[in-house]
Design a protein around this motif. Structure first.
Motif, PDB file in Angstrom:
ATOM      1  N   TYR A 262       0.831  -1.214   0.000  1.00  8.41           N
ATOM      2  CA  TYR A 262       0.000   0.000   0.000  1.00  8.41           C
ATOM      3  C   TYR A 262       0.865   1.263   0.000  1.00  8.41           C
ATOM      4  CZ  TYR A 262      -3.736   3.239   1.318  1.00  8.41           C
ATOM      5  OH  TYR A 262      -4.633   4.280   1.342  1.00  8.41           O
ATOM      6  N   HIS A 338      -2.534   2.486   6.597  1.00  2.00           N
ATOM      7  CA  HIS A 338      -3.553   2.377   5.555  1.00  2.00           C
ATOM      8  C   HIS A 338      -4.559   3.524   5.606  1.00  2.00           C
ATOM      9  CE1 HIS A 338      -2.265  -1.813   4.813  1.00  2.00           C
ATOM     10  NE2 HIS A 338      -2.934  -1.701   3.675  1.00  2.00           N
ATOM     11  N   VAL A 341      -9.088   3.350   4.856  1.00  2.00           N
ATOM     12  CA  VAL A 341      -9.419   2.096   4.173  1.00  2.00           C
ATOM     13  C   VAL A 341      -9.092   0.887   5.048  1.00  2.00           C
ATOM     14  CG1 VAL A 341      -7.174   1.794   3.007  1.00  2.00           C
ATOM     15  CG2 VAL A 341      -9.245   0.898   1.955  1.00  2.00           C
ATOM     16  N   TYR A 347     -11.668  -4.382   3.049  1.00  7.25           N
ATOM     17  CA  TYR A 347     -10.223  -4.470   2.863  1.00  7.25           C
ATOM     18  C   TYR A 347      -9.643  -5.453   3.874  1.00  7.25           C
ATOM     19  CZ  TYR A 347      -5.736  -2.842   1.142  1.00  7.25           C
ATOM     20  OH  TYR A 347      -4.508  -2.776   0.518  1.00  7.25           O
TER      21      TYR A 347
END
Length: 383
Positions: A262, A338, A341, A347
Motif C-alpha cells: 500500500y 492504511h 481504508v 479491505y
C-alpha cells in the motif's frame, strides 16, 4: 543449531502455500464465511487429502508421525491465508488430548477419523467466571455407575457449533478454584442433554455456548485421571499456544506485506507515501516485531512436546507475551498506515488485525502471561 526446514517440510510448506494462494483469496474467504458452517467443507477435504489432519499423530496410531515443526508450518500458512476451517480446535487441541491423554483403545477409535477429516473436535473449557484460569472449573461430573453425569455451561467454544465431539473439563471433586479434582471427558455433541448455540466471533470464525444438562458419559469417555486432569489440560493448552504463536507469525507477515504494498501505490502530494521516511520507519518496526515473533514462535515450537511442565510453561508465557506485544504493534501500524481504508470490512488488513486480537486473548492475553512469566522468575529461572 540448524533451523533450516528439511526437504519434506519444505515440500509441505510449498504445497500448502500454493493451495491457499490458489483457493483462499480474500473474496473466497468472505464466501466461505457466509456458508452455513462459516468455513469451507471443500477446503477441509483438501486439507485431509494433503494429510494435514494426520500430521501430528504417530504412525502406529494411523498418523504421519509429524513433529511440532510440521504443525508450526501448517499454522503459519493458515494464518497468512486467514483460513476459517476448524483445524486448530480439531487437530491441534483435540489431537493433543488424543495423543497425550488417550489410551490405546481411544486413540485407535478416534485418531483415524480425525486424520480422514470425518471427525471434528472442540475444547469446551472457558466458563463465565474463569477468565484465563484453567483450574477455575464449575462444571461438575458426578459418578454414575462406571461413568459420569455432566452439568454446567461452557463459553466461547471455538467452532463448537461444527464439532462432532467436545473435550470438556469438569470437576469431580473440590471447590471451583481447586487445582485437583478436575477431569477431562469426551462428550458427543448430539448426546441427550447437550445444547449448542453457535455465533460468529469478531475475526470471522465461529464459537458456541454449550450447555450440559445431566449428560451421561461412559467410562470410555474419560481421558486421563478424572481426579487429576489439570496437567493434561495444561499440556494441551501449551501445544495450542505454540500453534497460535506460529499462526500469529503468518498473520503479522501478511499485515506487513499488505502495508508495504500500500505504501508503494498510495500517493500523497504527487509521490508514493512510502517515500516518506517516517512511514518507512513504521514499516521497519513492523518487520522487527515479526522477526522477534518468529524467533519466540520457533522456541515455543521446540518446547511444545517437552515433558518438563515448568520449563514448557515458561516458554509459552514468553511466547504469549511477545506475540501479544508484537501483534498489537503490527496491527496498529498497519491500520494507521492504511488510513481510513484499513478500517473497512472490504479491505483485508482490518480482518488480519481482528484475528491477531483474538489470538492474543485465546488462553490468556500478553499482559496475563507476562505477569505469570515474571512471577515464575523469568524465562530462564535461576538455579
Amino acid at each position: 543449531m540448524d533451523f533450516d526446514l528439511t526437504e519434506e517440510q519444505s515440500i509441505l510448506k510449498d504445497s500448502l502455500d500454493r493451495l491457499l494462494t490458489d483457493k483462499y483469496g480474500f473474496e473466497d474467504r468472505k464466501r466461505h464465511m457466509a456458508a452455513p458452517e462459516g468455513w469451507s467443507a471443500q477446503m477441509w477435504a483438501s486439507y485431509a487429502e494433503m494429510g494435514l489432519m494426520a500430521l501430528p499423530f504417530a504412525e502406529a496410531d494411523g498418523g504421519l508421525g509429524g513433529t511440532p515443526v510440521e504443525t508450526m508450518i501448517v499454522m503459519e500458512s493458515l494464518g497468512r491465508a486467514l483460513a476459517l476451517e476448524p483445524y486448530f480446535p480439531t487437530v491441534v487441541l483435540g489431537g493433543s488430548f488424543l495423543r497425550f491423554g488417550g489410551n490405546g483403545d481411544q486413540r485407535a477409535e478416534y485418531i483415524p477419523a480425525v486424520a480422514d477429516g470425518s471427525l471434528k473436535l472442540a475444547f469446551a473449557q472457558v466458563e463465565r467466571n474463569s477468565r484465563y484460569d484453567l483450574h477455575h472449573v464449575e462444571t461438575t461430573a458426578a459418578r454414575d455407575g462406571e461413568g459420569y453425569l455432566l452439568n454446567g455451561q461452557k463459553s466461547v467454544v471455538l467452532h463448537g457449533d461444527s464439532a462432532d465431539k467436545f473435550f470438556v473439563t469438569a470437576r469431580t471433586a473440590g471447590g471451583p478454584r481447586d487445582e485437583g479434582g478436575i477431569g477431562v471427558f469426551l462428550v458427543d455433541a448430539r448426546a441427550n442433554g447437550v445444547s449448542v448455540r453457535g455465533y460468529p466471533t469478531q475475526d470471522g470464525a465461529r464459537a458456541a455456548e454449550v450447555t450440559f444438562d445431566n449428560v451421561k458419559v461412559g467410562a470410555n469417555g474419560v481421558f486421563g485421571d478424572p481426579e487429576n486432569g489439570l496437567p493434561l489440560v495444561r499440556r494441551v493448552v501449551d501445544a495450542g499456544i505454540a500453534a497460535l504463536a506460529a499462526e500469529s507469525v503468518g498473520v503479522m507477515a501478511a499485515m506487513h506485506a499488505l502495508t508495504v504494498d500500500y505504501l508503494k501505490v498510495r500517493k500523497q502530494f504527487g509521490v508514493a507515501i512510502g517515500q516518506f521516511q517516517v512511514l518507512q520507519h513504521k514499516a521497519v518496526d513492523m518487520f522487527v516485531a515479526i522477526e522477534q515473533a518468529r524467533s519466540i514462535a520457533l522456541y515455543a515450537t521446540m518446547m511444545a512436546d517437552s515433558e518438563d511442565e515448568e520449563e514448557r510453561g515458561r516458554a509459552m508465557h514468553a511466547a504469549k507475551a511477545e506475540i501479544g506485544r508484537g501483534g498489537r504493534l503490527c496491527g496498529e501500524n498497519a491500520i494507521q498506515l492504511h488510513g481510513g481504508v484499513g478500517m473497512t470490512m472490504e479491505y483485508a488488513v482490518g480482518h488480519y488485525f481482528k484475528r491477531m486480537t483474538m489470538i492474543d486473548t485465546t488462553f490468556g492475553d500478553g499482559d496475563h502471561h507476562l505477569y505469570l512469566l515474571s512471577a515464575g522468575g523469568g524465562l530462564f529461572a535461576a538455579a
